[in-house]
Motif scaffolding. Structure first.
Motif, PDB file in Angstrom:
ATOM      1  N   PRO A 267       0.832  -1.203   0.000  1.00 27.31           N
ATOM      2  CA  PRO A 267       0.000   0.000   0.000  1.00 27.31           C
ATOM      3  C   PRO A 267       0.863   1.247   0.000  1.00 27.31           C
ATOM      4  CG  PRO A 267       0.091  -0.938   2.200  1.00 27.31           C
ATOM      5  CD  PRO A 267       0.790  -1.906   1.296  1.00 27.31           C
ATOM      6  N   MET A 268       0.371   2.300  -0.632  1.00 25.93           N
ATOM      7  CA  MET A 268       1.024   3.606  -0.530  1.00 25.93           C
ATOM      8  C   MET A 268       0.562   4.198   0.796  1.00 25.93           C
ATOM      9  SD  MET A 268       2.772   4.326  -3.427  1.00 25.93           S
ATOM     10  CE  MET A 268       2.587   5.876  -4.293  1.00 25.93           C
ATOM     11  N   SER A 269       1.309   3.900   1.845  1.00 28.63           N
ATOM     12  CA  SER A 269       0.940   4.322   3.195  1.00 28.63           C
ATOM     13  C   SER A 269       2.094   5.060   3.836  1.00 28.63           C
ATOM     14  CB  SER A 269       0.573   3.121   4.066  1.00 28.63           C
ATOM     15  OG  SER A 269      -0.562   2.451   3.565  1.00 28.63           O
ATOM     16  N   GLN A 270       1.760   5.946   4.737  1.00 25.48           N
ATOM     17  CA  GLN A 270       2.761   6.604   5.554  1.00 25.48           C
ATOM     18  C   GLN A 270       2.714   6.039   6.970  1.00 25.48           C
ATOM     19  OE1 GLN A 270       2.012  10.847   5.303  1.00 25.48           O
ATOM     20  NE2 GLN A 270       3.271  11.008   3.461  1.00 25.48           N
ATOM     21  N   VAL A 271       3.865   5.992   7.597  1.00 31.77           N
ATOM     22  CA  VAL A 271       3.940   5.591   9.003  1.00 31.77           C
ATOM     23  C   VAL A 271       3.903   6.865   9.838  1.00 31.77           C
ATOM     24  CG1 VAL A 271       5.282   4.417  10.773  1.00 31.77           C
ATOM     25  CG2 VAL A 271       5.269   3.535   8.423  1.00 31.77           C
ATOM     26  N   SER A 292       6.074   7.027   2.264  1.00 31.89           N
ATOM     27  CA  SER A 292       5.477   6.371   1.099  1.00 31.89           C
ATOM     28  C   SER A 292       6.305   6.673  -0.145  1.00 31.89           C
ATOM     29  CB  SER A 292       4.021   6.776   0.862  1.00 31.89           C
ATOM     30  OG  SER A 292       3.920   7.916   0.026  1.00 31.89           O
ATOM     31  N   PRO A 293       6.272   5.769  -1.134  1.00 38.78           N
ATOM     32  CA  PRO A 293       7.023   6.027  -2.379  1.00 38.78           C
ATOM     33  C   PRO A 293       6.592   7.301  -3.089  1.00 38.78           C
ATOM     34  CG  PRO A 293       6.395   3.711  -2.233  1.00 38.78           C
ATOM     35  CD  PRO A 293       5.693   4.415  -1.109  1.00 38.78           C
ATOM     36  N   ALA A 294       5.371   7.757  -2.846  1.00 33.52           N
ATOM     37  CA  ALA A 294       4.881   8.962  -3.520  1.00 33.52           C
ATOM     38  C   ALA A 294       5.688  10.197  -3.131  1.00 33.52           C
ATOM     39  CB  ALA A 294       3.404   9.187  -3.210  1.00 33.52           C
ATOM     40  N   SER A 295       6.316  10.195  -1.988  1.00 32.37           N
ATOM     41  CA  SER A 295       7.095  11.358  -1.551  1.00 32.37           C
ATOM     42  C   SER A 295       8.416  11.476  -2.301  1.00 32.37           C
ATOM     43  CB  SER A 295       7.382  11.279  -0.051  1.00 32.37           C
ATOM     44  OG  SER A 295       8.391  10.311   0.196  1.00 32.37           O
TER      45      SER A 295
END
Length: 401
Positions: A267-271, A292-295
């Motif tokens: 999942p594109m998730s942030q911790v 997340s990889p999106a950053s």
């Protein structure tokens, strides 16, 4: 001299081990995989993270491993080119920023820590904190005591789960999933990223200069039921459903993904956590604050976090409470700034409608002829550059200055 166990031999773990040794600690790294993992996607290193590599004496070695990507070509369902974009804008890279394969960086970092003990093919099964140390039980049956334990074991961190509870309490989903794998070289064009955007989902394929194979990336809305992160057949089936009916070469890419040995699905998730440590146990990198990889900043956060934690523990004379507190005080604003990039970036990575895709295509076509083009590019890249430099690094130990 404190004994420190680090869980995870990706990017953050070996970097932490390197700096702990320079500060006089004795690190040990445990890694679940039987050997170093060479797979993964290309990653960007910029700002403060490049300074960390400079202080490790690794900048030139990293540069020799650059991907050399030139541009992105956007193609429609028939494979016809509809637009292009310069690689510097595509990755938000400019100036001294570097792009290389994650596996190349991980191998370089492990090789740089030649005097550090690595335990491959094992993992942490239990942690029993005491007043003067942490008793660690390994999945392979061994038991050892360490002064400190640090989880650098990624999004699905075992250390975080054992100490801070279930992952669901700390993951903030961004509504999309990502899948990455190696595919035959024939799918790619050397030093070019081929992008096929469709409403709600995007596919990319690229091949770096001289590479024997290509890499494929799939972005798509999160499935209603999340496959277990260890169930590869269920993950591949979810990916196939998400791209059912897609055009271009997507059916062929899905067939290649079904056999790829390095298939990655997440999942594109942030911790998001209120604290990254308790007692003698702490977290760095994706385990504690994955953006997340999106950053585009996960690797940089891992490098900087490792450097700052080692420095903070050294300043505190190995005292875990003071050391972890100093690390969090320095890192928290930097992490926040870089996590904020993710949602902004994701909007441009996956477009929700055909109308948005047509508008993006038109703008890319017009970009070379638009007045103020350089100013527009700076507007796109400036938030990335600003976030990447939003920290003042503590001094390196005298021996490595």
């Amino acid at each position: 001299m404190s004994d420190v166990l680090i869980s995870g031999a990706g990017v953050a773990g070996p970097t932490l081990a390197w700096w702990l040794r320079r500060h006089g600690f004795r690190p040990t790294v445990v890694e679940r995989a039987p050997a170093l993992r060479d797979g993964g996607y290309k990653v960007d290193i910029r700002g403060a993270a490049l300074t960390v590599l400079d202080r490790m004496g690794l900048r030139e070695q990293v540069r020799r491993r650059e991907t050399g990507m030139r541009l992105a070509r956007f193609v429609d369902a028939s494979g016809a080119q509809v637009a292009t974009m310069d690689a510097a804008l595509f990755g938000g890279r400019e100036g001294d920023d570097v792009e290389l394969m994650r596996g190349d960086l991980a191998r370089l970092l492990v090789e740089a820590t030649g005097d550090v003990e690595y335990l491959f093919g094992d993992s942490i099964a239990a942690l029993d904190p005491a007043a003067d140390g942490v008793d660690v039980t390994f999945a392979g049956g061994g038991r050892r005591r360490f002064d400190l334990v640090v989880g650098a074991d990624g999004l699905h961190s075992t250390v975080r789960r054992l100490v801070f509870g279930p992952a669901a309490a700390h993951l903030r989903p961004l509504g999309h999933h990502i899948a990455i794998c190696t595919v035959p070289a024939g799918f790619g064009e050397e030093r070019v990223e081929l992008m096929h955007p469709a409403p709600g989902r995007t596919v990319g394929v690229y091949r770096t200069g001289g590479a024997p194979d290509a890499r494929a990336l799939f972005l798509f809305p999160s499935p209603a039921e999340e496959p277990d992160h260890r169930d590869l057949p269920a993950q591949r089936a979810a990916l196939a459903r998400a791209f059912d009916g897609a055009g271009w070469r997507v059916p062929e890419l899905l067939a290649a993904a079904a056999d790829a040995p390095d298939f990655y699905f997440a999942p594109m998730s942030q911790v998001r956590m209120d604290r990254w440590s308790t007692g003698r146990i702490g977290l760095i990198g994706d385990a504690g604050y994955g953006p997340s990889p999106a950053s585009g900043q996960g690797t940089s956060l891992g490098l900087v976090g490792a450097y700052v934690l080692a420095a903070s523990l050294a300043e505190a004379g190995g005292d875990p409470v003071a050391g972890f507190a100093g690390y969090e005080r320095r890192m928290r604003p930097f992490v926040t700034a870089n996590q904020l990039l993710a949602e902004r970036n994701l909007k441009g990575m996956v477009l929700s409608s055909a109308a948005q895709i047509r508008f993006q295509t038109l703008m890319l076509r017009l970009m070379p002829r638009l007045p103020g083009r350089e100013r527009m590019i700076r507007r796109v890249t400036e938030p990335i550059r600003r976030a990447a430099t939003a920290i003042t690094l503590p001094d390196a130990p005298a021996a490595v200055r």
